[in-house]
Enzyme design. Sequence first.
Site: not given
Length: 736
Positions: A415, A468
């Site tokens: 993330d 990401e």
Amino acid sequence: MSNRPALTLSGEALLPSDADVEALVRAEHGNPFAVLGPHPDGTGVTVRAYLPRALRVDLIARDSDQVLSSMDQGQVPGFFFTRMDKPQPYRLRIRWASGEQITEDPYSFGELLGEMDLYLFAEGNHRHLGRCFGAQVMEIGGVPGVRFAVWAPNARRVSVVGSFNSWDGRRHPMRLRIPSGVWEIFIPRLEPGETYKYEILGQHGLLPQRADPLALATELPPGTASKIAKPLQHQWRDEAWMQQRAARQAVDAPMSIYEVHAGSWRRDNGRLYSWHELAERLIPYVVEMGFTHIELMPIMEHPFGGSWGYQPLSQFAPSARYGTPQDFANFIDACHNANIGVILDWVPAHFPTDAHGLGDFDGTALYEYAHPFEGFHQDWDTFIYNLGRTEVHGFMLASALHWLREFHVDGLRVDAVASMLYRDYSRQEGEWIPNRYGGRENLEAIDFLRHLNDVVAQDAPGAMVIAEESTAFPQVSGPTHEGGLGFSYKWNMGWMHDTLEYIQEDPIHRSYHHDRMTFGLIYAFSEKFVLPISHDEVVHGKRALLDKMPGDRWQKFANLRAYLSFMWTHPGKKLLFMGCEFGQWREWSHDHELDWFLLNEADHEGARVLVRDLNRLYRQEPALYERDSEPGGFQWLIGDDRANSVFSWLRWSASGQPLLIMANFTPVVRKNYRIGVPIAGPWQEVLNSDAACYGGSNVGNGGQVEAEQLASHGQPVSLNLTLPPLAVIALRPVEG
């Protein structure tokens, strides 16, 4: 307190100095093992114990109830001492007001952690921290108990506290291992299931009790204590999957990911499903829908459910919300036995500021950068990991490997990589500190990510690490030996933003935004991409995917079907957030299950069936996945028909088999639309998102079209097609 001389025997002190005892009473002694436990005194051994509120203490033999000695009270109540003529194993029989306790003396055990463990930890390369630090259930010298180890180099004193010692930090102060800064203690007879924390005395006073950074389990939020748990001892039954995993997750394999928030996919009258219930219901649904993988939003323990798991504090413990670590392993095993891979969202970028967490852990900025320009994330009100510190680097590396090895997880989706790569991420001028070369890149985080990807490739063969990452940072999925970051895949955030902006336009305006649908092909092969329609696109006022679509109800569903068909036929692996497959109207809420009742309506069920059939077509047609990262796997036929908002391209398989894609993003039926194709003969219509079974108007080409000997679009023959409204069709040549 008296300053009387200590009792002596043969010149050795039976009692410690008053200063030592005072430090124990105030819970300020930095070296309790120097005072407590057995100490040779020349001819025998002196034994000391500090047990506040104990009424009486006897030494008894290790293997019988024989009383070896009764302990006397020392300078203060609760401080006991005695002497044995010769060293021998013993136990403490302690009389409390509530009853009697018999246990070995925690201070009778020597140093616990090996020098190699401490060396690898300090070096930032201990890859099994989850089986070394924290609370480890084990036997030492035949004595069962729990070994605790925690890093707090700037603490003056660290104690393990829990209900087993009335949360009293005076009872189990730990030993400091110099120079590592690791504190350790073995507490005999403790068993799994007990909750605990660390009580830490910093340089400027007592700190809030801390949860264990390496806890393997936790109590159920809103409780914040860690829980003693045995290392996972699951009997895995997924050998076949693990042997095939590398091939199933390769760049030339079909990969279609269903993103799930475990707490809101389905519920039982508001109650969260357990891992067992999710295995019974989620796995069959994913199999029936044809997805190859489940991606779970973070399931590491996190204090605030509204963070969706993206602010975790226990990087080694599955959330107690859904069951035990064993339950989670059972879930993953069940996925693998259904030929479904499992990807976990994992957050090495930042952590929350909760008082029981990692921030200011030993009274100093230990896990985070000290300066707020480096160590505090203004957007998320979180601390930023100082990955340049070897111990923190190693802590996060071990966390990643813990999930991949202990739980057989097939991939980690990292993330907020962009926030890790740049020191000025979401900061104004004058609010960030340049790197040592004066640049904006976070060199320590870049080194960590490269090391992470190299280590995963070595220690967890076949596992993926997905970034990401939303910037133009070069070679995110490039190999590290060529200067890349080494990720297996990168989320294509640019494609997602461009195409969502296009599809939200009224069809009458789409001709002015035509390039948004074609721009992604300029860089589509610069990285190994996943096309993500994730949870982030259906929250915070962005509206649900179906509700983004323009037009009346019929047009909204037609646009949704066309958009998903465009996505599934575009180069790149696929990721779709739960609920988008059947067109949920409302934004996703982590507090409620999806609106499954909508499947009673034909257009919602039609959207779901389309996604199922897209997954089937995707897996059946090698042209749709084999050459995802090769320019030769994609060929534009029509990319400039702005007036009609029509796009056409060919996907090519590794063996040279083509698949024709036609997309019409207006509500106008386009008849006699000629398109060049490379192969003569009949072409079969294998996808039509306007089919009646999906809720469409059933405009199409009768299932098959014969190529005509008329060159077009640089191809030797051509098809004369009817393009259904707001729809995508796909055709392939019929094999002779």
